[in-house]
Structures are given as C-alpha cells and as structure tokens.
Design an enzyme around this catalytic site. Structure first.
Site, PDB file in Angstrom:
ATOM      1  N   TYR A  15       0.874  -1.349   0.121  1.00  0.00           N
ATOM      2  CA  TYR A  15      -0.081   0.031   0.013  1.00  0.00           C
ATOM      3  C   TYR A  15       0.873   1.299  -0.080  1.00  0.00           C
ATOM      4  CZ  TYR A  15      -3.600  -3.324   1.446  1.00  0.00           C
ATOM      5  OH  TYR A  15      -4.598  -4.278   1.052  1.00  0.00           O
ATOM      6  N   ASN A  38     -12.623  -1.227  -4.670  1.00  0.00           N
ATOM      7  CA  ASN A  38     -12.553  -1.614  -6.178  1.00  0.00           C
ATOM      8  C   ASN A  38     -13.573  -2.453  -6.405  1.00  0.00           C
ATOM      9  OD1 ASN A  38     -11.785  -2.686  -8.275  1.00  0.00           O
ATOM     10  ND2 ASN A  38      -9.955  -3.711  -7.762  1.00  0.00           N
ATOM     11  N   HIS A  47      -5.711  -8.131  -5.352  1.00  0.00           N
ATOM     12  CA  HIS A  47      -5.168  -8.999  -4.655  1.00  0.00           C
ATOM     13  C   HIS A  47      -3.707  -9.089  -4.526  1.00  0.00           C
ATOM     14  CE1 HIS A  47      -4.898 -10.752  -8.725  1.00  0.00           C
ATOM     15  NE2 HIS A  47      -4.201 -11.441  -8.348  1.00  0.00           N
TER      16      HIS A  47
END
Length: 81
Positions: A15, A38, A47
């Site tokens: 992230y 999303n 993922h």
C-alpha cells in the site's frame, strides 16, 4: 487504480509503495481505502497489494481473504498470512 492495473502477473506492491507511486508518500491508508472500494477486483488486481511486511490483508472479492490467498498462490506469489 491506474497503479493497480500496472501490477504484473506474479508481482506485488505494498500500500505504501502505491502511495509513493501516486506522488503522496504518506497515502498508504488512503490507498488501502481505494483498493478496498475496487468494484472489479479481478480486472484491477488488488489481490496483488500486500502490507509492507508482505502480509495478506483484507480483500473484497469472492470470499475475502481465502480468495486472495488462492489468487496469490495461483500466481506463485508467497505472502504471510
């Protein structure tokens, strides 16, 4: 989400890395919120986004984390649960 689309098969990003790539080094939490929202998780491969310590975090597609684990293993990606 453009950054998500650029993550290749078998690769991951954190992230924080996505925050830095967006030009906002401190945007890791905001990236997490955007990834979680999303609506098309298979097309935009969220993922492939992991915590900075390579740990699997939440997933909104399918059955949640078990689906994320399956997708990562399918691509040969090792991550920490």
């Amino acid at each position: 989400w453009r950054q998500l689309a650029d993550i290749a098969w078998g690769e991951t990003r954190s992230y924080g890395e996505l925050g830095i790539a967006s030009g906002r080094a401190s945007a890791g939490r905001a990236v997490g919120g955007a990834v979680g929202a999303n609506p098309i998780p298979i097309i935009l491969p969220c993922h492939r986004v992991l915590a900075s310590n390579n740990k699997i975090t939440g997933y909104s597609g399918g059955n949640g984390i078990p689906t994320k684990v399956w997708l990562l293993e399918h691509e040969g990606i090792e991550a920490t649960r």
